[in-house]
Enzyme design. Structure first.
Site, PDB file in Angstrom:
ATOM      1  N   TRP A 130      -2.957   6.245  -4.701  1.00 47.89           N
ATOM      2  CA  TRP A 130      -4.416   6.055  -4.733  1.00 47.89           C
ATOM      3  C   TRP A 130      -5.017   7.345  -5.291  1.00 47.89           C
ATOM      4  O   TRP A 130      -4.796   8.418  -4.719  1.00 47.89           O
ATOM      5  CB  TRP A 130      -4.886   5.793  -3.305  1.00 47.89           C
ATOM      6  CG  TRP A 130      -6.349   5.523  -3.138  1.00 47.89           C
ATOM      7  CD1 TRP A 130      -7.131   4.704  -3.885  1.00 47.89           C
ATOM      8  CD2 TRP A 130      -7.190   6.076  -2.113  1.00 47.89           C
ATOM      9  NE1 TRP A 130      -8.412   4.706  -3.389  1.00 47.89           N
ATOM     10  CE2 TRP A 130      -8.475   5.541  -2.301  1.00 47.89           C
ATOM     11  CE3 TRP A 130      -6.978   6.953  -1.053  1.00 47.89           C
ATOM     12  CZ2 TRP A 130      -9.547   5.849  -1.484  1.00 47.89           C
ATOM     13  CZ3 TRP A 130      -8.036   7.268  -0.233  1.00 47.89           C
ATOM     14  CH2 TRP A 130      -9.313   6.722  -0.444  1.00 47.89           C
ATOM     15  N   ASP A 211      -0.448   7.180   5.483  1.00 47.90           N
ATOM     16  CA  ASP A 211      -1.796   6.679   5.235  1.00 47.90           C
ATOM     17  C   ASP A 211      -1.743   5.166   5.412  1.00 47.90           C
ATOM     18  O   ASP A 211      -1.094   4.465   4.634  1.00 47.90           O
ATOM     19  CB  ASP A 211      -2.198   7.048   3.800  1.00 47.90           C
ATOM     20  CG  ASP A 211      -3.561   6.482   3.422  1.00 47.90           C
ATOM     21  OD1 ASP A 211      -4.221   5.869   4.279  1.00 47.90           O
ATOM     22  OD2 ASP A 211      -3.955   6.660   2.252  1.00 47.90           O
ATOM     23  N   ALA A 213      -4.161   2.082   5.628  1.00 43.53           N
ATOM     24  CA  ALA A 213      -5.536   1.614   5.456  1.00 43.53           C
ATOM     25  C   ALA A 213      -5.611   0.087   5.410  1.00 43.53           C
ATOM     26  O   ALA A 213      -6.704  -0.475   5.304  1.00 43.53           O
ATOM     27  CB  ALA A 213      -6.138   2.209   4.181  1.00 43.53           C
ATOM     28  N   LYS A 246     -10.910  -1.878   6.196  1.00 46.75           N
ATOM     29  CA  LYS A 246     -10.505  -3.191   5.678  1.00 46.75           C
ATOM     30  C   LYS A 246     -10.187  -4.164   6.811  1.00 46.75           C
ATOM     31  O   LYS A 246     -10.616  -5.303   6.784  1.00 46.75           O
ATOM     32  CB  LYS A 246      -9.266  -3.070   4.776  1.00 46.75           C
ATOM     33  CG  LYS A 246      -9.176  -1.796   3.965  1.00 46.75           C
ATOM     34  CD  LYS A 246      -9.992  -1.828   2.704  1.00 46.75           C
ATOM     35  CE  LYS A 246     -10.223  -0.404   2.235  1.00 46.75           C
ATOM     36  NZ  LYS A 246     -10.560  -0.260   0.860  1.00 46.75           N
TER      37      LYS A 246
HETATM   38  N1  PMP Z   1      -6.102   5.168   1.833  1.00 51.02           N
HETATM   39  C1  PMP Z   1      -6.019   4.231   0.900  1.00 51.02           C
HETATM   40  C2  PMP Z   1      -4.705   4.001   0.235  1.00 51.02           C
HETATM   41  C3  PMP Z   1      -7.142   3.486   0.537  1.00 51.02           C
HETATM   42  O1  PMP Z   1      -7.041   2.550  -0.409  1.00 51.02           O
HETATM   43  C4  PMP Z   1      -8.362   3.731   1.190  1.00 51.02           C
HETATM   44  C5  PMP Z   1      -9.612   2.952   0.845  1.00 51.02           C
HETATM   45  N2  PMP Z   1      -9.745   2.482  -0.399  1.00 51.02           N
HETATM   46  C6  PMP Z   1      -8.396   4.726   2.169  1.00 51.02           C
HETATM   47  C7  PMP Z   1      -7.252   5.423   2.475  1.00 51.02           C
HETATM   48  C8  PMP Z   1      -9.646   5.160   2.905  1.00 51.02           C
HETATM   49  O2  PMP Z   1     -10.493   4.235   3.310  1.00 51.02           O
HETATM   50  P1  PMP Z   1     -11.872   4.515   4.051  1.00 51.02           P
HETATM   51  O3  PMP Z   1     -12.178   5.977   3.981  1.00 51.02           O
HETATM   52  O4  PMP Z   1     -12.847   3.685   3.328  1.00 51.02           O
HETATM   53  O5  PMP Z   1     -11.627   4.073   5.445  1.00 51.02           O
END
Ligand code: PMP
Length: 397
Positions: A130, A211, A213, A246
């Site tokens: 990402w 990570d 998510a 999500k």
């Molecule tokens: N890690 C990954 C791989 C993601 O795709 C995302 C959101 N697109 C996040 C972390 C962080 O998400 P948020 O800060 O919106 O909770």
């Protein structure tokens, strides 16, 4: 003073999403952002979230600051969700948790703690990863190294290349892993591969940072955490950056948590201390609304089961979309798209060139990143045939 600033280019993903919003073609298909969308193209509010929110608003007595580590019900619920109710490390008190502004906040605080503990740490990131990982972790001052991950030819994880690269990770380094539903490629590690990563971490002394998510959007809440739980079971130390954006649909409420699983309770407490000091330097206290909603859901059996059922419905729908997208693309192009069904979560690469992705935007109002990463959850019964026909047109099939 501010006149000295140069204009910055817009963020490529957000810029593209804005371009898609501005496109007035009624047939347009927007697959840019990683946001779950239902059959009507809407990102829905979970019924359990709506209910918890109404109760919260009715009962709320104060807007005083949250405690620095956030809402205890949310943190407790997140530990159980991520590690499992019967987790040994929870019973041993080796886990500390800080509620953060989203998964981004969790990654940032986790990196701040890494930097405090190991200033020369290199963070190993997958190729691809990402893109936001780089500024988010890099702004803390950490160095990066890359490990090969995705093989575009097989549309799968190139595990031999991954482990060959990770052999160079040293003690004090961090290996950043996507817990499930890899963003951007959708190709996840098997449990046997997670076990091999655990063996390497143990042997070489690097620390995994996971990570996560998209828990619950690949293969269900428990299966999506299986790799992470295996690491936690076998290693003295794992850092976890989790997001409720999500899987609870709390995107704009900025709700997440960073967890430090440590060798003992005192290391866990020290990690939290450093995370809280970093938070104090950046934003002081975490936001309340999302975590108070999440905490209510996770502390209430009835609300939690309603939330789980709705999440399962989304997961089933995404996997169904993968089946129909594969079939529509195969009929339109005569090519093999079996990989779309094998991959997990919201993302896949369609295997198009940047030029083909740009033609899709220009000529067909079909929006995906130049890498041909698509948000599978942006596909629906009404656009899948048009999408497949447009892809066939730019492929020349
Ligand atoms: N890690 C990954 C791989 C993601 O795709 C995302 C959101 N697109 C996040 C972390 C962080 O998400 P948020 O800060 O919106 O909770």
């Amino acid at each position: 003073m501010l006149e000295h600033l140069q204009a910055l280019p817009t963020d490529p993903v957000l810029g593209l999403a804005a371009e898609a919003r501005a496109d007035s073609n009624p047939e347009k298909v927007d697959l840019t952002l990683g946001v779950y969308m239902d059959e009507d193209g809407l990102c829905p509010v979970f019924a359990a979230v709506r209910e918890a929110q109404q109760a919260l608003v009715a009962e709320e007595q104060t807007k005083v600051y949250m405690p620095p580590a956030g809402d205890e019900a949310y943190n407790t619920g997140m530990r159980r969700l991520l590690l499992g109710g019967d987790s040994r490390v929870l019973a041993e008190g080796r886990v500390s948790t800080v509620q953060t502004p989203g998964g981004c906040g969790a990654l940032r605080l986790g990196s701040e703690v890494v930097r405090a503990a190991s200033p020369g740490a290199r963070v190993w990131v997958s190729d691809p990863t990402w893109p936001v990982h780089i500024p988010l972790l890099g702004s803390v001052g950490l160095e990066f190294a890359t490990y090969r991950y995705y093989d575009p030819a097989s549309h799968d994880v190139d595990f031999d290349a991954m482990t060959a690269d990770l052999k160079k990770a040293r003690p004090g380094d961090v290996v950043l892993l996507h817990g499930c539903c890899h963003n951007p490629c959708g190709a996840d590690l098997s449990l046997a591969q997670w076990a091999e990563i655990a063996r390497m971490a143990d042997l070489q002394g690097f620390t995994p940072m996971v990570d996560i998510a998209y828990q619950g959007l690949g293969d269900g809440l428990e299966n999506d955490a299986a790799g992470l739980r295996l690491l936690v079971e076998r290693l003295p130390e794992v850092i976890i950056a989790a997001s409720s954006s999500k899987n609870m649909g709390l995107y704009r409420e900025r709700t997440g948590a960073v967890l430090f699983v440590c060798e003992d309770a005192s290391h866990a407490a020290n990690s939290t201390g450093h995370a809280l000091a970093a938070a104090r330097r950046c934003y002081s206290m975490p936001p309340a609304h999302g975590a108070l909603i999440g905490g209510r859901i996770l502390a209430d059996t009835r609300l939690e089961s309603a939330w789980r059922a709705e999440l399962e419905g989304m997961c089933t729908r995404i996997n169904g979309l993968r089946v129909s997208l594969r079939s529509a693309l195969e009929s339109a192009t005569g090519r093999d798209y079996a990989f779309i069904e094998r991959e997990k979560g919201m993302f896949s690469f369609l295997g198009l060139s940047a030029e083909q992705a740009q033609r899709l935007r220009r000529e067909h109002s079909v929006y995906m990143l130049d890498s041909s990463r698509i948000n599978v959850a942006g596909v629906n019964a009404g656009n899948v045939e048009y999408l497949a026909a447009s892809v066939a047109a730019v492929l020349g099939d």
